[in-house]
Design a protein around this motif. Structure first.
Motif, PDB file in Angstrom:
ATOM      1  N   GLY A 141       0.809  -1.214   0.000  1.00  0.00           N
ATOM      2  CA  GLY A 141       0.000   0.000   0.000  1.00  0.00           C
ATOM      3  C   GLY A 141       0.842   1.262   0.000  1.00  0.00           C
ATOM      4  N   GLY A 142       2.080   1.151  -0.483  1.00  0.00           N
ATOM      5  CA  GLY A 142       2.962   2.310  -0.540  1.00  0.00           C
ATOM      6  C   GLY A 142       3.591   2.652   0.790  1.00  0.00           C
ATOM      7  N   LEU A 143       3.614   1.703   1.707  1.00  0.00           N
ATOM      8  CA  LEU A 143       4.131   1.994   3.055  1.00  0.00           C
ATOM      9  C   LEU A 143       5.564   1.549   3.260  1.00  0.00           C
ATOM     10  N   TYR A 144       6.064   0.599   2.434  1.00  0.00           N
ATOM     11  CA  TYR A 144       7.369   0.029   2.739  1.00  0.00           C
ATOM     12  C   TYR A 144       8.126  -0.339   1.470  1.00  0.00           C
ATOM     13  N   ASN A 145       9.344   0.178   1.355  1.00  0.00           N
ATOM     14  CA  ASN A 145      10.260  -0.180   0.277  1.00  0.00           C
ATOM     15  C   ASN A 145      11.386  -1.015   0.888  1.00  0.00           C
ATOM     16  N   PRO A 146      11.556  -2.273   0.488  1.00  0.00           N
ATOM     17  CA  PRO A 146      12.576  -3.121   1.126  1.00  0.00           C
ATOM     18  C   PRO A 146      14.010  -2.754   0.768  1.00  0.00           C
ATOM     19  N   HIS A 147      14.223  -1.967  -0.286  1.00  0.00           N
ATOM     20  CA  HIS A 147      15.557  -1.510  -0.692  1.00  0.00           C
ATOM     21  C   HIS A 147      16.528  -2.666  -0.934  1.00  0.00           C
ATOM     22  N   VAL A 148      16.076  -3.737  -1.525  1.00  0.00           N
ATOM     23  CA  VAL A 148      16.968  -4.835  -1.884  1.00  0.00           C
ATOM     24  C   VAL A 148      17.823  -4.407  -3.087  1.00  0.00           C
ATOM     25  N   LEU A 149      19.136  -4.499  -2.942  1.00  0.00           N
ATOM     26  CA  LEU A 149      20.092  -4.098  -3.969  1.00  0.00           C
ATOM     27  C   LEU A 149      19.852  -2.672  -4.461  1.00  0.00           C
ATOM     28  N   ASP A 150      19.454  -1.801  -3.555  1.00  0.00           N
ATOM     29  CA  ASP A 150      19.197  -0.394  -3.862  1.00  0.00           C
ATOM     30  C   ASP A 150      20.390   0.420  -3.373  1.00  0.00           C
ATOM     31  N   ASP A 151      21.114   1.038  -4.311  1.00  0.00           N
ATOM     32  CA  ASP A 151      22.370   1.710  -3.952  1.00  0.00           C
ATOM     33  C   ASP A 151      22.173   3.086  -3.338  1.00  0.00           C
ATOM     34  N   GLY A 152      20.970   3.617  -3.320  1.00  0.00           N
ATOM     35  CA  GLY A 152      20.676   4.830  -2.564  1.00  0.00           C
ATOM     36  C   GLY A 152      21.424   6.063  -3.040  1.00  0.00           C
ATOM     37  N   THR A 153      21.652   6.985  -2.093  1.00  0.00           N
ATOM     38  CA  THR A 153      22.269   8.282  -2.368  1.00  0.00           C
ATOM     39  C   THR A 153      23.524   8.446  -1.513  1.00  0.00           C
ATOM     40  N   ALA A 154      24.567   9.004  -2.092  1.00  0.00           N
ATOM     41  CA  ALA A 154      25.855   9.117  -1.413  1.00  0.00           C
ATOM     42  C   ALA A 154      25.883  10.240  -0.389  1.00  0.00           C
ATOM     43  N   THR A 155      26.589  10.003   0.709  1.00  0.00           N
ATOM     44  CA  THR A 155      26.919  11.036   1.686  1.00  0.00           C
ATOM     45  C   THR A 155      28.393  10.885   2.056  1.00  0.00           C
ATOM     46  N   ALA A 156      28.971  11.948   2.586  1.00  0.00           N
ATOM     47  CA  ALA A 156      30.367  11.906   3.023  1.00  0.00           C
ATOM     48  C   ALA A 156      30.533  12.823   4.224  1.00  0.00           C
ATOM     49  N   GLY A 157      31.382  12.415   5.163  1.00  0.00           N
ATOM     50  CA  GLY A 157      31.621  13.208   6.357  1.00  0.00           C
ATOM     51  C   GLY A 157      32.728  14.231   6.159  1.00  0.00           C
ATOM     52  N   GLU A 158      32.838  15.121   7.113  1.00  0.00           N
ATOM     53  CA  GLU A 158      33.914  16.101   7.085  1.00  0.00           C
ATOM     54  C   GLU A 158      35.246  15.402   7.370  1.00  0.00           C
ATOM     55  N   PRO A 159      36.346  15.866   6.765  1.00  0.00           N
ATOM     56  CA  PRO A 159      37.639  15.218   6.994  1.00  0.00           C
ATOM     57  C   PRO A 159      38.103  15.366   8.441  1.00  0.00           C
ATOM     58  N   ILE A 160      38.648  14.288   8.991  1.00  0.00           N
ATOM     59  CA  ILE A 160      39.164  14.259  10.353  1.00  0.00           C
ATOM     60  C   ILE A 160      40.676  14.060  10.273  1.00  0.00           C
ATOM     61  N   ALA A 161      41.441  14.944  10.885  1.00  0.00           N
ATOM     62  CA  ALA A 161      42.898  14.832  10.846  1.00  0.00           C
ATOM     63  C   ALA A 161      43.358  13.603  11.625  1.00  0.00           C
ATOM     64  N   VAL A 162      44.287  12.868  11.050  1.00  0.00           N
ATOM     65  CA  VAL A 162      44.898  11.724  11.728  1.00  0.00           C
ATOM     66  C   VAL A 162      46.411  11.873  11.634  1.00  0.00           C
ATOM     67  N   PRO A 163      47.135  11.366  12.612  1.00  0.00           N
ATOM     68  CA  PRO A 163      48.597  11.496  12.592  1.00  0.00           C
ATOM     69  C   PRO A 163      49.228  10.654  11.493  1.00  0.00           C
ATOM     70  N   VAL A 164      50.440  11.035  11.117  1.00  0.00           N
ATOM     71  CA  VAL A 164      51.206  10.315  10.106  1.00  0.00           C
ATOM     72  C   VAL A 164      52.499   9.820  10.739  1.00  0.00           C
ATOM     73  N   GLY A 165      52.803   8.562  10.546  1.00  0.00           N
ATOM     74  CA  GLY A 165      54.037   8.024  11.102  1.00  0.00           C
ATOM     75  C   GLY A 165      53.916   6.560  11.429  1.00  0.00           C
ATOM     76  N   PRO A 166      54.985   5.993  11.946  1.00  0.00           N
ATOM     77  CA  PRO A 166      54.995   4.541  12.178  1.00  0.00           C
ATOM     78  C   PRO A 166      54.209   4.099  13.402  1.00  0.00           C
ATOM     79  N   ASN A 167      53.927   5.024  14.326  1.00  0.00           N
ATOM     80  CA  ASN A 167      53.312   4.631  15.589  1.00  0.00           C
ATOM     81  C   ASN A 167      51.960   5.295  15.774  1.00  0.00           C
ATOM     82  N   THR A 168      51.022   4.556  16.338  1.00  0.00           N
ATOM     83  CA  THR A 168      49.706   5.097  16.652  1.00  0.00           C
ATOM     84  C   THR A 168      49.787   5.928  17.925  1.00  0.00           C
ATOM     85  N   VAL A 169      49.141   7.094  17.910  1.00  0.00           N
ATOM     86  CA  VAL A 169      49.139   7.972  19.074  1.00  0.00           C
ATOM     87  C   VAL A 169      48.253   7.368  20.154  1.00  0.00           C
ATOM     88  N   PRO A 170      48.740   7.248  21.387  1.00  0.00           N
ATOM     89  CA  PRO A 170      47.916   6.670  22.467  1.00  0.00           C
ATOM     90  C   PRO A 170      46.619   7.438  22.654  1.00  0.00           C
TER      91      PRO A 170
END
Length: 426
Positions: A141-170
């Motif tokens: 009755g137009g109430l539910y779309n199962p979205h099987v194999l439905d690729d939808g619409t793209a979103t992206a978050g704001e860039p988050i700075a991460v450190p560069v180097g051999p070791n992970t910052v604690p």
């Protein structure tokens, strides 16, 4: 003040001034020589009435504009609500999938090259799924779309700075990005992007962007991981089964569009060199973006490295330096059937790759069974293979090419890195 109210007030003022003027005339005036004539008072009140009328007309105009804006906003909001309702949304997906198959037909007519078997099969599968979604939506009755194999619409978050180097910052939410001093380290950066999924700020999937400041300006490495969810009912993570099928059909998947949005939010300029690197679905995404004229008009793609990725059917321009790596027993790079086309009687006909990529089959993995699909496709295993082979042969030639040199450095002061969420909406 409305126009009618202004006229009413002016009329009352005019009548009062006439009455006062008549009384003054009967009494001989105040005697100080300052009284105004009836004509002067009439002129002043006429000016006041005109000003009031003009103000009223202005108020009416502003009010009409507000009404128009309100009506327009209401119509726009109503259309958005309508377009995102289950039935129009499901019907739109059917039209999109029909359009993708139509595009394959148009490419065939204009280029003379038929679509690949993989494109036809995945495109047909997506169309059948969207028709099924529409049927299920109508039955509900137009109430539910199962979205099987439905690729939808793209979103992206704001860039988050991460450190560069051999070791992970604690205490850091995200692991450090390896220094881009070698191809193996760049592949390790893709491995870090795999680990970003589900972390703070990247709840779905993620890419990492490394910026190298060189003498000619910044150069950017975009590190794209592969599939992180296996499902047919699409959710908020575009790096899933649905995204794989969408890319394999020759369409620009939601994952690819989300990468482009993330790059835009990261502020990558149109002139800065861009190196797209991806594993599995990430390599398909990198190749699809490099093949997109619209994307190339926005970003200066100079290099692509895809590993464990089926990209033979993707038309990457020859001027983009492309390297495709595969392990001998990795089946994933071969799921596009080497760009096989349907022949007479439905039998497949193998054809050449649609791009000018340098394809390198790496040595087999020691101690790994040829039938161990996961181990032969493993992204850390690819990084180890590249580490052992990047200083000789065609991999070294790609690494040492002038187009690639802008992306390498061992100077930490020249490097910065960010991570961005990739998402999907319905």
């Amino acid at each position: 003040m409305s126009a009618s109210h202004a006229l009413e007030e002016a009329s009352k003022s005019l009548q009062e001034n006439v009455r006062q003027q008549q009384e003054t005339s009967r009494s001989g005036g105040p005697g100080d020589g300052t009284s105004k004539s009836l004509l002067d008072r009439l002129m002043e009140n006429a000016e006041s009435a005109a000003e009031g009328l003009w103000d009223g007309l202005g108020d009416l105009w502003d009010g009409a504009g507000d009404v128009v804006d309100t009506v327009g906003d209401t119509i726009g909001a109503g259309w958005n609500v309508f377009a995102n309702m289950p039935v129009p949304d499901a019907a739109g997906d059917v039209l999109d999938d029909l359009g993708n198959l139509g595009r394959l037909g148009w490419d065939f007519m204009t280029s003379g090259e038929p679509p690949s078997i993989t494109e036809l099969m995945t495109g047909g599968t997506l169309l059948l799924a969207s028709v099924g979604n529409l049927g299920a939506t109508l039955n509900s009755g137009g109430l539910y779309n199962p979205h099987v194999l439905d690729d939808g619409t793209a979103t992206a978050g704001e860039p988050i700075a991460v450190p560069v180097g051999p070791n992970t910052v604690p205490g850091a939410s995200h692991a450090s990005t390896p220094m881009p001093s070698s191809l193996a380290n760049i592949l390790e950066g893709v491995t870090m992007a795999y680990g970003d999924a589900g972390k703070e700020g990247t709840p779905d999937a993620a890419i990492r962007i490394v910026t190298v400041d060189g003498p000619d300006g910044p150069a950017h490495i975009v590190m794209i991981p592969g599939t992180s969810e296996w499902n047919v009912q699409s959710g908020s993570n575009p790096m899933d089964t649905v995204g794989n099928l969408s890319s394999a059909s020759g369409d620009l998947s939601t994952a690819s569009q989300a990468v482009a949005l993330a790059m835009e939010k990261a502020g990558i300029s149109p002139d800065a060199p861009v190196f797209l690197v991806g594993h599995s679905q990430g390599g398909m995404t990198a190749a699809a973006l490099a093949a997109s004229a619209e994307f190339r008009a926005q970003f200066n793609v100079t290099n692509v490295l895809a590993y464990g990725s089926p990209i033979d059917s993707t038309r990457i321009p020859d001027n983009i330096h492309t390297l495709a790596l595969q392990h001998p027993n990795d089946v994933v790079p071969r799921v596009d059937l080497d760009n096989a086309k349907p022949g007479p009687g439905g039998l497949p006909i193998l054809s050449e790759s649609r791009n000018n990529a340098t394809v390198v089959t790496l040595p087999g993995l020691p101690g790994v069974s040829p039938v161990d699909v996961l181990a032969n496709h493993d992204h850390p295993a690819y990084a180890l293979s590249v580490q052992a082979n990047e200083n000789s042969g065609p991999i070294a030639a790609f690494k040492n090419d002038p187009s690639t040199q802008a992306f390498f450095t061992d100077d930490p002061s020249k490097v910065s890195s960010t991570v961005s969420n990739l998402g999907r909406e319905h």
